[in-house]
Design an enzyme around this catalytic site. Sequence first.
Site, short mmCIF file in Angstrom:
data_model
loop_
_atom_site.label_atom_id
_atom_site.label_comp_id
_atom_site.label_asym_id
_atom_site.label_seq_id
_atom_site.Cartn_x
_atom_site.Cartn_y
_atom_site.Cartn_z
N ASP A 106 -37.91 -7.45 -13.22
CA ASP A 106 -39.29 -7.21 -13.65
C ASP A 106 -39.73 -5.85 -13.13
O ASP A 106 -39.07 -5.26 -12.26
CB ASP A 106 -40.23 -8.32 -13.12
CG ASP A 106 -40.28 -8.37 -11.60
OD1 ASP A 106 -39.22 -8.18 -10.96
OD2 ASP A 106 -41.37 -8.59 -11.05
N GLU B 15 -40.43 -10.23 -8.80
CA GLU B 15 -40.48 -9.55 -7.51
C GLU B 15 -41.77 -8.75 -7.34
O GLU B 15 -42.36 -8.74 -6.26
CB GLU B 15 -39.27 -8.61 -7.35
CG GLU B 15 -39.01 -8.17 -5.90
CD GLU B 15 -39.81 -6.95 -5.49
OE1 GLU B 15 -39.98 -6.74 -4.26
OE2 GLU B 15 -40.31 -6.19 -6.37
ZN LIG Z 1 -38.21 -3.20 -6.41
ZN LIG Z 2 -41.25 -2.48 -6.93
#
Ligand SMILES: [Zn+2]
Ligand SMILES: [Zn+2]
Lengths: 481, 481
Positions: free
Chosen positions: B100, B167
């Site tokens: 992501d 993340e």
């Molecule tokens: Zn990263």
């Molecule tokens: Zn990042």
Amino acid sequence: MATPLDFLDFVDTNKDRFIQRLAQAVEIPSVSGDPAHRHDVFRMASFLESQLKQYGVETKLVDLGTHTMEGESLKLPPAVLGRIGDDKSKKTILIYGHFDVQPAQLSDGWDFPPFQLTRDEKTGRLYGRGSSDDKGPVLGWVNVLDAHHTLKKPLPVNIRFCFEGMEETGSEGLDEFILAEVKKGKDSWFDGVDAVCISDNYWLNTRTPALTYGLRGISYYKVVVSGPARDLHSGVFGRMVHEPMTDLIALMSKLVDPKGNILIPGVDEMVPPPDEEERKLYRNLDYTLEDVEVSAGAKITLSDDKASILMGRMRSPSLSLHGIEGAFYGAGGKTVIPAKVAGKFSIRLVPPQTPGNVDPLVIKYLQDEFAKLGSKNTINVENMHGGKPWVEDYKHWSYEAAHRATEAVYNQAPDYTREGGSIPVTLTFAEALGVNVLLLPMGRGDDGAHSTNEKLDTSNFIQGTKLLGSYLYEVGAGKKA
Amino acid sequence: MATPLDFLDFVDTNKDRFIQRLAQAVEIPSVSGDPAHRHDVFRMASFLESQLKQYGVETKLVDLGTHTMEGESLKLPPAVLGRIGDDKSKKTILIYGHFDVQPAQLSDGWDFPPFQLTRDEKTGRLYGRGSSDDKGPVLGWVNVLDAHHTLKKPLPVNIRFCFEGMEETGSEGLDEFILAEVKKGKDSWFDGVDAVCISDNYWLNTRTPALTYGLRGISYYKVVVSGPARDLHSGVFGRMVHEPMTDLIALMSKLVDPKGNILIPGVDEMVPPPDEEERKLYRNLDYTLEDVEVSAGAKITLSDDKASILMGRMRSPSLSLHGIEGAFYGAGGKTVIPAKVAGKFSIRLVPPQTPGNVDPLVIKYLQDEFAKLGSKNTINVENMHGGKPWVEDYKHWSYEAAHRATEAVYNQAPDYTREGGSIPVTLTFAEALGVNVLLLPMGRGDDGAHSTNEKLDTSNFIQGTKLLGSYLYEVGAGKKA
Ligand SMILES: [Zn+2]
Ligand SMILES: [Zn+2]
Ligand SMILES: [Zn+2]
Ligand SMILES: [Zn+2]
């Protein structure tokens, strides 16, 4: 002069058609502050011009030139002028209104699509951006023209119209046009105007019609703090560099305190405190703390004293922090150090304040406070637009006519109010034409202009149309000076 | 073990194809923080899975359940697991990365379309969101697989992959999965893992490769001030009501000073000051003030002392103000009193700080400071997400392998760094698996992760691919414990 019954009947009978016309106007998203909507402001000018023409008004679109917005050179929307009636024995009223609107997006929190008129059958409310500010009132005048044209009745006064499409964005170009036009003397579009009438504000509450004789001015500022060449990752750069947001928030926190006191030295102090007599004026207005609470939707008044609250709005300056351009504004949690952020705030001005005497105080103060921060970032303070405050003589015949018209339509005497907002052109007309200016509001205090879920009550649109027509009849009944 | 030449040659020969694959990945706007892009994060998971499969990796998509974002219940993107090699005589490395990315819009100030890989032939820079964080490094591993599969060479180690798609938005769901998986013992996907390698950070500068053995944690906060039921017109309500923006700006100004000092009592004080020996470590790193200035694009360092600056990033907490949700953020001058505004800020944490011991200080402080304002508005402070800091033993064989690989590929010893950012899963792996975790960065300090014009240098992508492969060979050369 009693307002003719056939006019009043016509307004009642044509209610649905009038609302339909307002719906057409609301569907044109004429947001003057957004370059992407500029063509819609032009579309709205055409729509309005064709409405006026249809009812026998001689019209003219005035090119106001170009301006720069967001680095783009843009054509300004035209002023829509109109003229009907040239009877030397009648008074001549200049009517002003604006056909542009504030920005609005469903995602701002609207319960209805902002650019579509939603009619709530139960409450009679007409929801939509511009319904009350200022397309409803402008179309109120069109309704009056419609009635007289259809009924083949002569109007009781000569009318001149001046509608603009940049009111929500500093009325750019209009002042210059008015001043240049006035200079033409006999050949001026405004020649022979006896008084000006503007319907672009609101009642103080939801019960009592108002006549408004004062407006605050405004000075709108942008304070830009720039640092890194691009946005930075707060993990990588946090506690290594001077962050523009830290500096900007520090500066913005020094402008106004939570009680509404303006912290810029000299600004509040410019305004003389009220004496006991003036306090009494405010105590006597039909207004309660509950009115503020209902229209704001929460118990958040700065004081529990009604007169203090009203004076805060009508005879005190105010400073509002509107937001920040360039910072993270979305939902979620972006870990960014924004590179360049622009704080937006404005000060509402009252006599003797003007942008001319307030701006230097604001700019110097921000520069001094920034210097104290010891930051390596850079600052730039800019006045984006401004307008002086205005206070009028409310014993003039135009106010008397509006008073009688209000009593006739609403069966009650109006409140005499000063308004917290700004309609910069009011002062231009007052000064350039040297005639009395009357503010004759159509909407209620809870209409939510500039807010989400802006609305106009059907009864205000319909009774308001009657009020505007009746005002013309009451003016017509007076002697031509 | 010397890295085989045919592998290194393959990487050079297939440069354009590797870049082409990175371009495909960048074109998928897998922004995990925006519900409107959630389907793109899923698309990116499929893309990555098919790449792994193609090169002989056994894959599995793990459903991580649902979560709520902006009031919407959303499916979490799957974790993409992979497994290749089951030779008991070889070490097993778990590789983590994320697919992501941070939000990006051309209007944020990008010189290139963010979701399109723009190759600057002159500088060799590859511009695009995710190029460096973290699609480049993830595809670096794919390149290594590609080479071995195409050349029909066995890999020197067994590999397990765990790639996630949340993340940038708090790694929701991943910790629970890892902990549950580890509990399965012999049946766990992670069974037999000897060390973890993560390529998701950056060199300290633009010259010297780095091995990273520490990360700051993070606690991300949202402080919401609510007042009126809807946005208000500042002309009508200015100086009548408590304005949420005034209160919020006052609170935000009390969090951090322009020098970067955190003003929340007890937060900075938690961290013991460095002794002379620790200062020396920082003084010896290959780093200059100019490095910060070049990567930030301006001379805005908080100090002129290199060691202080580096400690600010690596061993001090930092507080950044990211922005405000609900306030006016556009260009132009909207005269609004926003009804509900949410200030976003985060604190980067270092040992012994944790969200658990810092959050209560932050929340209490904000509530106390708000009470002092005497406002009738209401406040709500929320921790949006958080992660503990991490510091690793850098004398472990995995670090030694990475050290030798770096010398082989780059002809120089790496800097040993601690990183200012957060990769929360690092600590989860370290704690849950009880093995060493190595951060082996691919990109440079000026890559601009989370920023506009994020880039990865072609040489870092290509040499970085060699580095990742060489690291596996150096690990493979060591004895299986
Ligand atoms: Zn990263
Ligand atoms: Zn990042
Ligand atoms: Zn208006
Ligand atoms: Zn307005």
